[in-house]
Design an enzyme around this catalytic site. Sequence first.
Site, short mmCIF file in Angstrom:
data_model
loop_
_atom_site.label_atom_id
_atom_site.label_comp_id
_atom_site.label_asym_id
_atom_site.label_seq_id
_atom_site.Cartn_x
_atom_site.Cartn_y
_atom_site.Cartn_z
N HIS A 1 2.14 11.38 -7.36
CA HIS A 1 0.84 10.74 -7.65
C HIS A 1 0.22 11.36 -8.91
O HIS A 1 -0.32 10.66 -9.75
CB HIS A 1 -0.15 10.97 -6.49
CG HIS A 1 0.18 10.25 -5.23
ND1 HIS A 1 0.56 10.88 -4.09
CD2 HIS A 1 0.16 8.92 -4.93
CE1 HIS A 1 0.76 9.99 -3.13
NE2 HIS A 1 0.54 8.80 -3.61
N LYS B 1 8.78 3.78 -7.76
CA LYS B 1 9.47 3.99 -6.48
C LYS B 1 9.28 2.77 -5.58
O LYS B 1 10.19 2.36 -4.88
CB LYS B 1 8.95 5.25 -5.77
CG LYS B 1 9.76 5.53 -4.49
CD LYS B 1 9.33 6.79 -3.82
CE LYS B 1 8.17 6.57 -2.90
NZ LYS B 1 8.50 5.75 -1.71
#
Length: 284
Positions: free
Chosen positions: A37, A151
């Site tokens: 993140h 992802k």
Amino acid sequence: MRKLEKLLDLRTQVRQWRELGQTIAFVPTMGNLHDGHLSLVSKAKTLADRVVVSIFVNPLQFNDKSDLAAYPRTLAEDERRLAESHCDLLFAPSEQEMYPNGMQPHTQVHVPNMDDKLCGLGRPGHFDGVATVVTKLLNMVNADVAVFGEKDYQQLLLIKTMVKDLAVPTQIVGAPTLREANGLAMSSRNQYLTEAEREQAALLYKTLTDIHDRVIAGEKDFTQLQSRAIERLNQAGFETEYFEIRRSADLELAKPIEDIQLHILVAARLGKARLIDNIACNLA
Ligand code: PAF
């Protein structure tokens, strides 16, 4: 870093930045932040003057209520990590702020052709929940650019499609997957793995790269490659949901020779975790 919970306060802050001529990049998250993140936040900082991160665990995208209840909520630690990164504003709305009409919103966003395959099959309703909350968040933040992890490649494509179709004036940018030293893609769900499973989970990326190398080397029987990959994973203790070679542009079934921009995607359960990963495979 400012932390805001109310939409009106968010809009006021964004308006002030705009009046100063500043640009805004946005990173939506469900919290429980890891280095993956934070790499999205760093990328966002290279794209605009100000970075907004949202943390909202979106009930609408969980088709399994026990999964929602178990989803790790670590707001205080997330806040600390964001304050140390390049984040200018954390938007952490309540459920009431996001869904004033409750969990059956009157309007929902549906992106056909994207939710009828791969993760959409195993998680009915999931992508409607994602499309709805992301549309709302993009409208709320009104950023110039928003960054999403590669992802979740299917999610990234779905959001790009939705933004184009609905003329949302925010540019969508993908950012590369961050991996552990053994290749395991970073994910909040990795914490459901035991130490031994974490090591075992490296086989997911290893299998993706092996199949990638075979396709690059000229193997054309995709069906057989997929079956062999599934067999290998299942023998190692995974419960494989799908392992597929698809067209990068729209995730339709890839035709050997004809299609040259491919993605190889996998979803598999290991212990208590459902893991997803993918890699691009460029034959051009
Ligand atoms: O990828 C996620 O974390 C979520 O699906 C998102 C984009 C924040 C929407 O809730």
